[in-house]
Motif scaffolding. Structure first.
Motif, short mmCIF file in Angstrom:
data_model
loop_
_atom_site.label_atom_id
_atom_site.label_comp_id
_atom_site.label_asym_id
_atom_site.label_seq_id
_atom_site.Cartn_x
_atom_site.Cartn_y
_atom_site.Cartn_z
N GLU A 123 0.82 -1.21 0.00
CA GLU A 123 0.00 0.00 0.00
C GLU A 123 0.86 1.26 0.00
O GLU A 123 0.59 2.22 -0.73
CB GLU A 123 -0.94 0.02 1.22
CG GLU A 123 -2.01 -1.06 1.20
CD GLU A 123 -1.49 -2.38 1.74
OE1 GLU A 123 -0.31 -2.42 2.18
OE2 GLU A 123 -2.23 -3.38 1.70
N TYR A 124 1.92 1.26 0.81
CA TYR A 124 2.78 2.44 0.87
C TYR A 124 3.56 2.60 -0.43
O TYR A 124 3.74 3.72 -0.94
CB TYR A 124 3.75 2.34 2.05
CG TYR A 124 4.62 3.57 2.22
CD1 TYR A 124 4.04 4.79 2.55
CD2 TYR A 124 5.99 3.51 2.02
CE1 TYR A 124 4.82 5.94 2.69
CE2 TYR A 124 6.77 4.65 2.17
CZ TYR A 124 6.19 5.86 2.49
OH TYR A 124 6.96 6.99 2.62
N LYS A 125 4.01 1.50 -1.00
CA LYS A 125 4.72 1.56 -2.28
C LYS A 125 3.82 2.14 -3.36
O LYS A 125 4.24 2.99 -4.16
CB LYS A 125 5.21 0.17 -2.68
CG LYS A 125 6.21 -0.44 -1.71
CD LYS A 125 6.63 -1.83 -2.15
CE LYS A 125 7.58 -2.48 -1.13
NZ LYS A 125 8.04 -3.81 -1.55
N ASN A 126 2.58 1.69 -3.39
CA ASN A 126 1.62 2.20 -4.39
C ASN A 126 1.32 3.68 -4.16
O ASN A 126 1.16 4.45 -5.12
CB ASN A 126 0.33 1.40 -4.35
CG ASN A 126 0.51 -0.02 -4.88
OD1 ASN A 126 1.47 -0.30 -5.61
ND2 ASN A 126 -0.39 -0.91 -4.52
N LYS A 127 1.26 4.09 -2.90
CA LYS A 127 1.02 5.49 -2.59
C LYS A 127 2.12 6.38 -3.17
O LYS A 127 1.84 7.41 -3.80
CB LYS A 127 0.94 5.68 -1.07
CG LYS A 127 0.81 7.14 -0.64
CD LYS A 127 0.86 7.29 0.87
CE LYS A 127 0.82 8.75 1.29
NZ LYS A 127 0.92 8.91 2.77
N ILE A 128 3.37 5.98 -2.96
CA ILE A 128 4.49 6.77 -3.48
C ILE A 128 4.51 6.73 -5.00
O ILE A 128 4.80 7.74 -5.66
CB ILE A 128 5.82 6.25 -2.90
CG1 ILE A 128 5.82 6.39 -1.37
CG2 ILE A 128 7.00 7.01 -3.50
CD1 ILE A 128 5.52 7.78 -0.85
N GLU A 129 4.17 5.60 -5.56
CA GLU A 129 4.12 5.49 -7.02
C GLU A 129 3.08 6.44 -7.60
O GLU A 129 3.32 7.11 -8.62
CB GLU A 129 3.80 4.05 -7.42
CG GLU A 129 4.04 3.73 -8.88
CD GLU A 129 3.98 2.25 -9.15
OE1 GLU A 129 4.84 1.75 -9.92
OE2 GLU A 129 3.10 1.57 -8.59
N ASN A 130 1.94 6.55 -6.94
CA ASN A 130 0.89 7.48 -7.40
C ASN A 130 1.33 8.93 -7.25
O ASN A 130 1.08 9.77 -8.13
CB ASN A 130 -0.40 7.23 -6.61
CG ASN A 130 -1.06 5.92 -6.97
OD1 ASN A 130 -0.88 5.40 -8.07
ND2 ASN A 130 -1.83 5.38 -6.04
N LEU A 131 1.98 9.24 -6.13
CA LEU A 131 2.49 10.60 -5.94
C LEU A 131 3.50 10.97 -7.01
O LEU A 131 3.50 12.10 -7.53
CB LEU A 131 3.14 10.73 -4.56
CG LEU A 131 2.22 10.87 -3.35
CD1 LEU A 131 3.04 10.88 -2.06
CD2 LEU A 131 1.39 12.15 -3.45
N LEU A 132 4.35 10.02 -7.36
CA LEU A 132 5.36 10.27 -8.39
C LEU A 132 4.69 10.52 -9.74
O LEU A 132 5.07 11.44 -10.47
CB LEU A 132 6.30 9.07 -8.47
CG LEU A 132 7.44 9.16 -9.49
CD1 LEU A 132 8.35 10.34 -9.18
CD2 LEU A 132 8.24 7.85 -9.50
N THR A 133 3.68 9.73 -10.06
CA THR A 133 2.97 9.87 -11.34
C THR A 133 2.29 11.24 -11.44
O THR A 133 2.26 11.86 -12.51
CB THR A 133 1.92 8.77 -11.48
OG1 THR A 133 2.57 7.49 -11.44
CG2 THR A 133 1.17 8.89 -12.80
N GLU A 134 1.76 11.71 -10.32
CA GLU A 134 1.03 12.98 -10.31
C GLU A 134 1.96 14.20 -10.23
O GLU A 134 1.51 15.34 -10.39
CB GLU A 134 0.07 13.00 -9.12
CG GLU A 134 -1.04 11.95 -9.22
CD GLU A 134 -1.78 11.76 -7.91
OE1 GLU A 134 -1.43 12.46 -6.93
OE2 GLU A 134 -2.70 10.91 -7.87
N SER A 135 3.24 13.97 -9.97
CA SER A 135 4.19 15.07 -9.80
C SER A 135 4.80 15.49 -11.13
O SER A 135 4.50 14.92 -12.19
CB SER A 135 5.31 14.65 -8.83
OG SER A 135 6.20 13.75 -9.48
N LYS A 136 5.69 16.46 -11.07
CA LYS A 136 6.41 16.92 -12.26
C LYS A 136 7.62 16.05 -12.58
O LYS A 136 8.29 16.27 -13.60
CB LYS A 136 6.89 18.37 -12.04
CG LYS A 136 5.77 19.39 -11.88
CD LYS A 136 6.33 20.73 -11.45
CE LYS A 136 7.28 21.31 -12.49
NZ LYS A 136 7.77 22.65 -12.07
N LEU A 137 7.91 15.06 -11.74
CA LEU A 137 9.12 14.26 -11.90
C LEU A 137 8.92 13.12 -12.90
O LEU A 137 7.87 12.48 -12.93
CB LEU A 137 9.54 13.66 -10.56
CG LEU A 137 9.66 14.60 -9.36
CD1 LEU A 137 10.13 13.84 -8.14
CD2 LEU A 137 10.61 15.75 -9.68
#
Length: 390
Positions: free
Chosen positions: A254-268
């Motif tokens: 769950e935490y891995k997926n959360k960070i993956e989603n944050l990364l996708t939504e970011s400018k990075l």
């Protein structure tokens, strides 16, 4: 001949490195490994190593599968303790007992059965101390009190250990790096490294600056704040970089997926690596990267970090981590006082990338002198197996 007991996880490369580096020179040593893992089954590679080197592995079958975590933990503590007690009864008195991973369970077992060991030697990892709020309870205190030596992996962990325990054990607490073949493995792979091929292996772009972020899947890495800060880098810097978040072990999916989603939504531009990387493939990852960022709340100059330095990568790290060993003229790195400073720091790193890569080469020599197999074995022989702490 010495009878040696090791209380640790059997399916661990760290355990293999410890035995391989320190205990196999004397063929007469009788080594018993008490496996603290809830799964007593050995993975094939580890089983082969223990069999080939006559290491007896003792595990506990039929462990509790209760859904209640407390009931499960207490039941398994008792069952595993009985197994250890029975093994001590069979073997007689051991010459040395090493505790690799100083868990609360191990502290209880050693405090109860310490009379079966002539010498007790707790070997603390950084997390065993830095995130441990129980170091002064009666079981840890008993284990530390009966210990011949207490081994810590670096100066920061030693300082925190003595601070938390009121300097009661300072006279027998020593800093010795944990045995590993890191330097030999990394430098052995270096002549064969190929960035284009290795980047393809990890599905990384060949024409970007690879920025490796963190090394665990835990909230302590502060990934959320890291992504926010990095997103504020200049656009031309972000265009040049590809961010890789290393999350192969730690908290759940769950935490891995959360960070993956944050990364996708970011400018990075980047990815999250979630699947375990084979030990022999880790040098490929290190040599294919250019910059490593660590903003974890606590750390103990981890092996992963040392491998990054050995690969000649540029390090950006939190000043609060107290990496005393690298804060000298033998190393080159970029300390930051807060996660918010990441954007300006990475901008500066990328602006003079070639110059900074050249300066970072000094780290290869620094880590080799600090953590080579020969240097580590020499310290263990001098302190633990011969003369004691200085």
């Amino acid at each position: 001949m010495k009878k040696i007991l090791i209380i640790t996880a059997a399916n661990s490369q760290h355990t293999v490195n410890f035995i391989n580096t320190l205990l196999l020179d004397d063929a007469e040593n009788r080594i018993t490994l008490f496996n603290t893992e809830y799964n007593p089954e050995l993975e094939p590679d580890f089983k082969s190593f223990y069999t080939a080197n006559n290491v007896k592995v003792v595990g506990t079958c039929n462990l509790s599968k209760a859904k209640n975590r407390l009931i499960k933990a207490l039941s398994n503590l008792i069952k595993m303790g009985r197994t250890l007690r029975n093994e001590c009864g069979i073997a007689g008195r051991y010459d040395m007992c090493f505790i690799l991973y100083c868990t609360w369970q191990a502290a209880i077992w050693v405090s109860k059965y310490h009379k079966h060991f002539k010498k007790v030697i707790p070997v603390y990892f950084g997390s065993d101390v830095l995130r441990n709020k129980e170091l002064t309870n009666r079981f840890y205190s008993k284990m530390n009190r009966v210990a011949e030596h207490i081994i810590l992996p670096n100066l920061n962990t030693l300082e925190k250990f003595n601070e938390k325990t009121g300097n009661v054990y300072a006279n027998k607490s020593c800093v010795i790096q944990y045995p590993k073949k890191m330097v030999a493995n990394m430098l052995g792979y270096q002549p064969f490294s190929n960035k284009e091929r290795d980047r393809a292996f990890f599905d990384l772009p060949p024409d970007k600056v690879i920025v490796l972020c963190g090394h665990t899947a835990t909230a302590a890495e502060q990934y959320e704040a890291m992504i926010d800060a990095l997103s504020k880098c200049r656009n031309d810097v972000l265009d040049k970089c590809y961010f890789v978040f290393m999350m192969t072990y730690g908290d759940g999916i769950e935490y891995k997926n959360k960070i993956e989603n944050l990364l996708t939504e970011s400018k990075l531009n980047g990815k999250v690596i979630k699947k375990r990387i084979k030990y022999e493939d880790m040098p490929k990852l290190h040599y294919t990267c250019d910059v490593h960022i660590t903003t974890i709340r606590t750390d103990a100059l981890s092996c992963f970090l040392q491998e990054e330095l050995l690969a000649g990568n540029i390090l950006i790290y939190g000043k609060w981590l107290n990496y005393y060993e690298i804060e000298n003229d033998s190393f080159f790195a970029f300390p930051i006082n807060s996660v918010a400073e990441l954007s300006d720091t990475l901008n500066n790193v990328i602006d003079k990338l070639d110059e900074n890569i050249e300066k970072a080469k000094i780290n290869i020599k620094g880590i080799t002198e600090l953590a080579s197999e020969e240097a580590i074995r020499g310290e263990w022989n001098r302190v633990v197996f011969q003369n004691g702490c200085k």
